[in-house]
Scaffold this active site. Structure first.
Site, PDB file in Angstrom:
ATOM      1  CG  HIS A 135      44.648  44.471  34.123  1.00 49.59           C
ATOM      2  ND1 HIS A 135      44.375  45.793  34.356  1.00 49.59           N
ATOM      3  CD2 HIS A 135      45.675  44.439  33.238  1.00 49.59           C
ATOM      4  CE1 HIS A 135      45.197  46.542  33.629  1.00 49.59           C
ATOM      5  NE2 HIS A 135      45.995  45.745  32.946  1.00 49.59           N
ATOM      6  CG  ASP A 161      50.784  41.960  30.860  1.00 52.87           C
ATOM      7  OD1 ASP A 161      51.297  42.637  29.955  1.00 52.87           O
ATOM      8  OD2 ASP A 161      50.139  42.456  31.793  1.00 52.87           O
TER       9      ASP A 161
END
Length: 429
Positions: free
Chosen positions: A306, A364
């Site tokens: 991320h 995600d």
């Protein structure tokens, strides 16, 4: 008030004192505004070292893997709270009492329906239009239907608009889906809770009853909580910048949806599903992992690592648990796509290359799998993201508009174009 100062010296010998502010959490912030009065600006592409505003809503510590809503850790809210309670927290700064929550939920439920003419508005779109394109248009048009509470200087008007947006986004999202598949719209059912109502509007049809699976309802509620806010990301910053002009809240939220639509922002969980489909089979996982390690290969594993979190994404821990609960409830763990995903997860958590680079599965990765298991098509993933993020956007918009220092955003630039030159008629060029 700043309790420290940083001093910089320019080449001409001029000295400038810059205030240093100490936040509740996080790194100290240098106020560079005084530089402008000395004929200089700062240059920070992507705003990687610039605080664009002061906010009390959300805090992220990417190094420690921390995400707080109004001081509350995201994992605690996801485990113990629900989306509407978390929404109240984001909007108002404190968790509600029982009386406050009942009143808040009642206010939301009073606004779940949309104006009947909005049904006709959908007919202007092609059936194969991307649901995000439809959502941008419909949400942006809401101010044409609900213009009785658009005085942004009025706190009551702002709150009514917030209620309307939080309440109507599930209805609009479900309408986008139903329209794309040619099924009739399903009216909200206010006897259901927020998550249950959304699933009912998505999947029920008038011809037969629809039984809501409590595991799936809990999963979608957690997805909403985990995506409700994420500090000054691209879409939230877009909402704030649009709102700084005095634009109405519906237009501002529409601008946030537009920014979220970008694949670098809100499209990551859809990209995860596309990647899994590209890999195709568990037997090819090793081949694709090898490609991901090769810097010269354009293939990248989506849903790992991320930009903000340099450690584990705190939302991923909760989402992983939820994902496995959903897969077990639906007996979907044996399906090829999910077996492939679980093999990738295993490698990422154990393989030295991934562990050393801290390329852990992020929110995600798991939310894409969960939404897919729920029967939601991948082109609806970002729509659901927008639905959840609306409360964060409207909270930031409300915070900004209500601040005494509220003013229009006007970034500066580093101009590198042509120097001044005289116009020549076309015959002389």
């Amino acid at each position: 008030m700043a309790d420290k100062k940083a001093n910089i010296k320019l080449d001409n010998g001029e000295s400038i004192d810059l205030p240093i502010y100490t936040p509740t959490l996080g790194k100290e912030v240098i106020d560079v505004a005084p530089i402008a009065s000395h004929g200089h600006f700062t240059f920070d592409p992507g705003f990687v070292a610039t605080a664009s505003c002061e906010s009390k809503i959300t805090f992220i510590d990417g190094e420690k893997g921390t995400l707080l809503y109004r001081g509350y850790p995201i994992d605690q809210l996801a485990e113990k709270s629900n989306f509407l309670e978390s929404s109240y927290l984001l909007l108002n700064g404190e968790l509600p009492t029982q009386t406050e929550f009942v009143a808040f939920e009642k206010n939301i439920k009073q606004h779940t329906m949309v104006h009947q003419q909005i049904n006709q508005f959908f007919n202007g779109f092609r059936r194969d239009a991307h649901p995000m394109a439809v959502m941008v248009g419909v949400v942006g048009a809401l101010s044409a239907f609900y213009h009785d509470s658009l005085d942004i200087k009025n706190a009551e008007d702002r709150m009514i608009s917030a209620y309307r947006l939080i309440a109507k986004m599930p209805t609009i999202a479900a309408m986008c889906y139903k329209y794309s598949i040619g099924q009739p719209f399903v009216c909200p059912d206010n006897s259901l809770n927020y998550a249950e109502n959304f699933l009912n509007m998505m999947f029920s049809v008038p011809s037969e009853p629809y039984d809501i699976n409590p595991v799936l309802a809990k999963a979608i509620d957690r997805i909403f909580i985990l995506h409700a806010d994420h500090e000054q990301n691209a879409s939230t910053s877009t909402v704030r910048l649009a709102g700084s002009t005095g634009a109405n809240p519906f237009a501002c939220i529409s601008s946030g949806i537009t920014a979220l639509w970008g694949p670098a922002h809100g499209g990551a969980n859809e990209a995860v599903l596309n990647m899994l489909r590209e890999i195709g089979d568990v037997s090819k996982v090793g081949e694709y992992v090898k490609r991901a390690r090769d810097k010269n290969d354009p293939f990248r594993l989506m849903g790992f690592g991320h930009r903000v979190y340099k450690n584990y994404d705190p939302r991923a821990t909760v989402m992983r648990e939820t994902c496995h609960e959903v897969l077990s409830s639906l007996d979907a763990k044996e399906q090829p796509l999910f077996q492939l995903a679980m093999e990738l997860e295993k490698i990422a958590l154990e393989d030295e290359y991934f562990v050393d680079k801290k390329l852990y599965p992020n929110v995600d990765f798991y939310s894409g799998l969960t939404l897919s298991a729920l029967g939601i098509p991948s082109n609806m993933f970002t729509v659901i993201f927008a639905l959840a993020r609306t409360v964060g956007w409207i909270s930031h918009w409300n915070e900004m508009v209500s601040q005494p220092s509220f003013k229009i955003g006007r970034p500066r630039q580093l101009y590198t174009g042509s120097d001044i030159r005289d116009y020549q008629t076309i015959s002389k060029r």
